[in-house]
Enzyme design. Structure first.
Site, PDB file in Angstrom:
ATOM      1  N   TYR A 144       0.845  -1.197   0.000  1.00 22.67           N
ATOM      2  CA  TYR A 144       0.000   0.000   0.000  1.00 22.67           C
ATOM      3  C   TYR A 144       0.878   1.243   0.000  1.00 22.67           C
ATOM      4  O   TYR A 144       1.880   1.321   0.713  1.00 22.67           O
ATOM      5  CB  TYR A 144      -0.906   0.015   1.237  1.00 22.67           C
ATOM      6  N   GLU A 232      -3.141   7.814  -4.167  1.00 25.70           N
ATOM      7  CA  GLU A 232      -3.218   6.527  -3.473  1.00 25.70           C
ATOM      8  C   GLU A 232      -3.091   5.378  -4.461  1.00 25.70           C
ATOM      9  O   GLU A 232      -3.740   5.377  -5.516  1.00 25.70           O
ATOM     10  CB  GLU A 232      -4.540   6.415  -2.717  1.00 25.70           C
TER      11      GLU A 232
END
Length: 421
Positions: A144, A232
């Protein structure tokens, strides 16, 4: 996917009489395929992909872009997270599929033009106008990565986790020690040391370290040069050929930077936004939809907040934040009423104007014209005070309309709440 962890760090809320209602942030959100294209221009590793809007385009893309691929990833394009676990209103399950090349047309056909419901769209869902066809990469590890703006450090903050591809808040709950945060000095920019800390936090297994550091620096450059509020990637992944690849792309941009990011803001997809907010933006009104029953039209952000608080104090719930500003025209007032009445949940409207620059007679004329155009079916409570207030009251009185007038804000809120009982 902007999930709980980022929401705690970056989102804003409206406090209404001691209770919290989520505020929709005024920021541009673009589709995954657009974000991937932008990343590719910065030398960031992304899968080969193409967005299509019809079955005919799907067939052509397979022949021209993916002639040798045996499998492809088919991703529905909506501005909401949770697509993979979503369900279409036609019954088809999943907004992301990995399928054989000869099945792509069939799967894409079940997505295009259909409404996908995810945990982030609400029960109304969002229509899928495009699907993103991507090459299927051989991934050996998923992580992530995100860059956001952090109030505490007053600058960009990079968040990394050695696990990814799933809910970041679940990871934060189960493995809090795996999530690292690297603040970046906005004046110095990202350093090799900053980027190295991020890569160490990702803990890649096969990706080459120096090349990964360069990828992080390129992502930060994109974030700054395009006035992003969020970048993101979930997952950012390692491939079998030792590359760090952005297997997902979510980017938000600061609306205040629209004047210098014209190419980026040309990517806006209004079909994915709240139509009331789109209409408000066109009319140069400040509107944020909430989920109450009393529509509010006020001039000035502070007065609008106070109005919402007092509605709540009297037992009601505000349906929106709507600030017409200090120099609204009669036409803008009419547009404001059209937006308020387009919300089926609105059972009453409260107009609260304190005329300084904004003149009460202009508001009154707008109310009268709006009522004639939209055929108001709900009670309207009006409180006017300030510049040209007597003229405004006279216009309302002579209009023949059935309006509920109030002497002050407390009286207005009480009457608005009472009108819907």
């Amino acid at each position: 996917m902007v999930r709980g962890l980022l929401n705690k760090l970056a989102s804003r809320s409206l406090s209404v009489a001691g209770k919290w209602q989520q505020q929709q942030l005024r920021r541009l959100n673009i589709h995954e395929y657009q974000g991937a294209d932008l990343m590719g221009k910065y030398g960031i590793n992304v899968p080969k992909g193409v967005a299509v809007s019809s079955v005919e385009e799907v067939k052509r893309a397979i022949e021209e872009v993916f002639p040798k691929e045996s499998e492809l990833v088919v991703k529905s394009q909506i501005l909401a997270g949770g697509r993979g676990l979503g369900t279409f209103k036609n019954g088809f399950k999943g907004g992301v599929h990995i399928v054989k090349a000869d099945q792509v047309e069939e799967i894409a056909g079940k997505m295009l033009g259909q409404i996908l419901v995810t945990k982030q769209t609400g029960p109304q869902g969002k229509v899928v106008s495009k699907v993103y066809l991507c090459e299927k990469l051989s991934l050996v590890n998923e992580m992530y990565f995100a860059i956001m703006l952090d109030r505490k450090t007053a600058g960009p903050l990079i968040i990394a986790c050695q696990k990814g591809g799933t809910s970041i808040e679940d990871l934060a709950e189960k493995y809090p020690d795996m999530i690292i945060k690297v603040p970046v000095d906005v004046f110095k920019g990202i350093t090799d040391e900053d980027a190295a800390k991020v890569v160490d936090g990702l803990a890649p297994m096969v990706a080459e370290r120096n090349a990964s550091i360069e990828q992080v620096k390129k992502l930060y450059k994109l974030f700054c040069e395009h006035d992003c509020t969020l970048l993101e990637i979930n997952p950012i992944a390692e491939t079998s050929d030792s590359k760090l690849v952005a297997a997902d792309a979510k980017l938000n941009f600061d609306d205040n930077a629209a004047f210098r990011q014209k190419d980026i803001f040309a990517l806006r997809d209004p079909t994915q936004e709240d139509p009331r907010e789109v209409a408000a933006a066109k009319a140069d009104l400040n509107y944020i939809g909430l989920d109450g029953e009393i529509g509010c039209m006020v001039n000035g952000a502070g007065l609008a907040m106070a109005t919402m608080d007092i509605i709540k104090l009297h037992g009601g719930t505000p349906a929106n934040f709507l600030d017409v500003g200090g120099n609204a025209s009669e036409g803008q007032v009419v547009e404001a009423f059209k937006i308020l009445t387009s919300d089926e949940k609105v059972k009453a409207i409260l107009v609260n104007i304190f005329g300084g620059i904004m003149k009460c007679d202009v508001i009154a004329s707008g109310i009268v014209n709006a009522a004639r155009q939209v055929q108001l079916q709900v009670p309207v409570v009006v409180r006017l005070e300030g510049t040209n207030v007597e003229q405004g009251k006279r216009i309302l009185k002579e209009s023949g309309m059935t309006l509920i007038t109030a002497e002050d804000l407390d009286d207005a809120a009480a009457k608005a709440v009472e009108s819907i009982k």
